[in-house]
Scaffold this active site. Structure first.
Site, PDB file in Angstrom:
ATOM      1  N   ASP A 131       0.473  -1.119   0.214  1.00  0.00           N
ATOM      2  CA  ASP A 131       0.153  -0.116  -0.324  1.00  0.00           C
ATOM      3  C   ASP A 131       0.681   1.059  -0.122  1.00  0.00           C
ATOM      4  OD1 ASP A 131      -2.230   1.356   0.523  1.00  0.00           O
ATOM      5  OD2 ASP A 131      -1.624   2.236   2.251  1.00  0.00           O
ATOM      6  N   LYS A 185       1.963   4.247  -3.238  1.00  0.00           N
ATOM      7  CA  LYS A 185       1.751   5.546  -2.665  1.00  0.00           C
ATOM      8  C   LYS A 185       2.955   6.561  -3.057  1.00  0.00           C
ATOM      9  CE  LYS A 185      -1.795   5.246   1.371  1.00  0.00           C
ATOM     10  NZ  LYS A 185      -2.352   4.814   2.729  1.00  0.00           N
TER      11      LYS A 185
END
Length: 369
Positions: free
Chosen positions: A224, A228
């Site tokens: 995750d 980003k």
């Protein structure tokens, strides 16, 4: 009027519906006419030429997407019906679906704007990313894409980066704690005044408190955060950075990566408490704490990475509390980093980030009621 259609009204989508319904009944609506005209979930969909009423939005699961009120879900038909309404329409993708993200070029080509917290289109296949970028920048009055909420939920992370780039500043480094889950975990596990809790106990508390994914390995593997970092790198002009080029430190103990269930993972995690305790003890002994960070190195893109790192007690990252995110932009104009910090997760703040992007679409395209 800016027409809004929401794909995937789950936790974030429901929060957005609530915020937009309140907006429609506020004095702000006259200057910023933004109204919901479409909803679609995995089973049902509804599109209306007129905005849904406040009463129907308050009970949207039954009044709008109930069995007697909606058609079978079909994303292609959904987009077609939205295009037929006319005016300016933004599709808000609140899913985390790769297949939905792949439809963005189709929506843009049909004149629909896209606003989303879905990271997949901006961190995955580079060809898809480039196609979306090209379609959304083809003409000043053409359809746009806004995705502030893909990094930091409602925090002004991407907009700050955009302002730095557009004003000609030279980005040198972007580093931050980008995961609310891992922020909460290491803020509690690794601090001079932390309780004497094992790593597995901290993970268990985070899971029970709703901070982690159902399977905490989906947080601890770093992917995750890697998405980003990829989004930030591409927004900074480093288009070659991707999930396949990033060095990502997976802190899930190797023997537990392939266990079949989250329950088994949690049951066996205490076996590795000594490993994490040694890392933490070494950090604390050197006057530092552990933080899980993502880094964009614009000077040497090969050094972009995601890792568990040490930071001294006087570093801004070491002072984090709760599940806050923090991002530090080091640039030619900001040799002392520009810091953005605050809540980087949660339905309400993510919906806020989406709502703020919708306002930008509304203002940019001079929508009038």
């Amino acid at each position: 009027m800016l027409n809004v259609a929401i794909v995937g009204p789950g936790l974030v989508g429901s929060a957005l519906i609530e915020q937009l319904a309140a907006h429609a009944q506020s004095p702000r609506f006259a200057a910023l006419p933004i109204a919901v005209v479409g909803l679609i979930n995995s089973k049902k969909m509804a599109v209306s030429a007129a905005p849904f009423t406040a009463a129907s939005l308050a009970d949207w699961k039954t009044a709008i997407l109930g069995d007697n009120a909606a058609a079978a879900a079909d994303l292609a038909q959904f987009a077609k019906q939205l295009s037929a309404i006319g005016g300016v329409t933004a599709v808000v993708d609140c899913t985390s679906s790769e297949s939905v993200a792949q439809r963005y070029p189709e929506w843009l080509a049909s004149g629909l704007h896209v606003v989303t917290p879905n990271k997949k289109a901006f961190s995955g296949d580079e060809a898809l990313f480039r196609r979306i970028r090209d379609l959304s920048t083809a003409s000043p009055g053409g359809p746009s894409v806004y995705h502030e909420a893909t990094v930091g939920a409602g925090l002004p992370v991407l907009s700050t980066l955009s302002d730095l780039v557009r004003t000609g500043d030279r980005i040198k480094r972007i580093e931050g704690v980008f995961s609310g889950t891992l922020s909460y975990l290491f803020n509690n596990f690794s601090a001079p005044d932390a309780k004497d809790s094992s790593f597995s106990e901290c993970v268990a508390v985070a899971k029970a408190s709703g901070y982690t994914e159902p399977d905490p390995r989906d947080d601890l593997n770093g992917m995750d955060v890697a998405r980003k970092v990829t989004i930030l790198a591409r927004a900074a002009g480093l288009s070659a950075v991707g999930l396949d080029t990033l060095a990502v430190e997976n802190i899930v103990p190797e023997p537990l990566r392939a266990v079949e269930s989250a329950d088994e993972f949690m049951a066996r995690l205490p076996e590795f408490d000594a490993h994490f305790k040694a890392l933490n003890d070494d950090a604390l002994a050197s006057g530092s704490v552990l933080r899980y960070v993502g880094s964009v190195d614009a000077v040497d893109p090969t050094r972009c990475c995601v890792r568990l790192a040490r930071f001294p007690h006087d570093h801004p990252f070491a002072a984090l509390k709760g599940s806050d995110n923090i991002v530090a932009f080091t640039t030619e104009r900001f040799p002392i980093p520009l810091i953005v910090q605050g809540a980087g997760a949660g339905a309400a703040v993510t919906a806020f980030g989406i709502f703020a992007d919708l306002i930008k679409v509304c203002e940019r395209f001079a929508v009038s009621s």
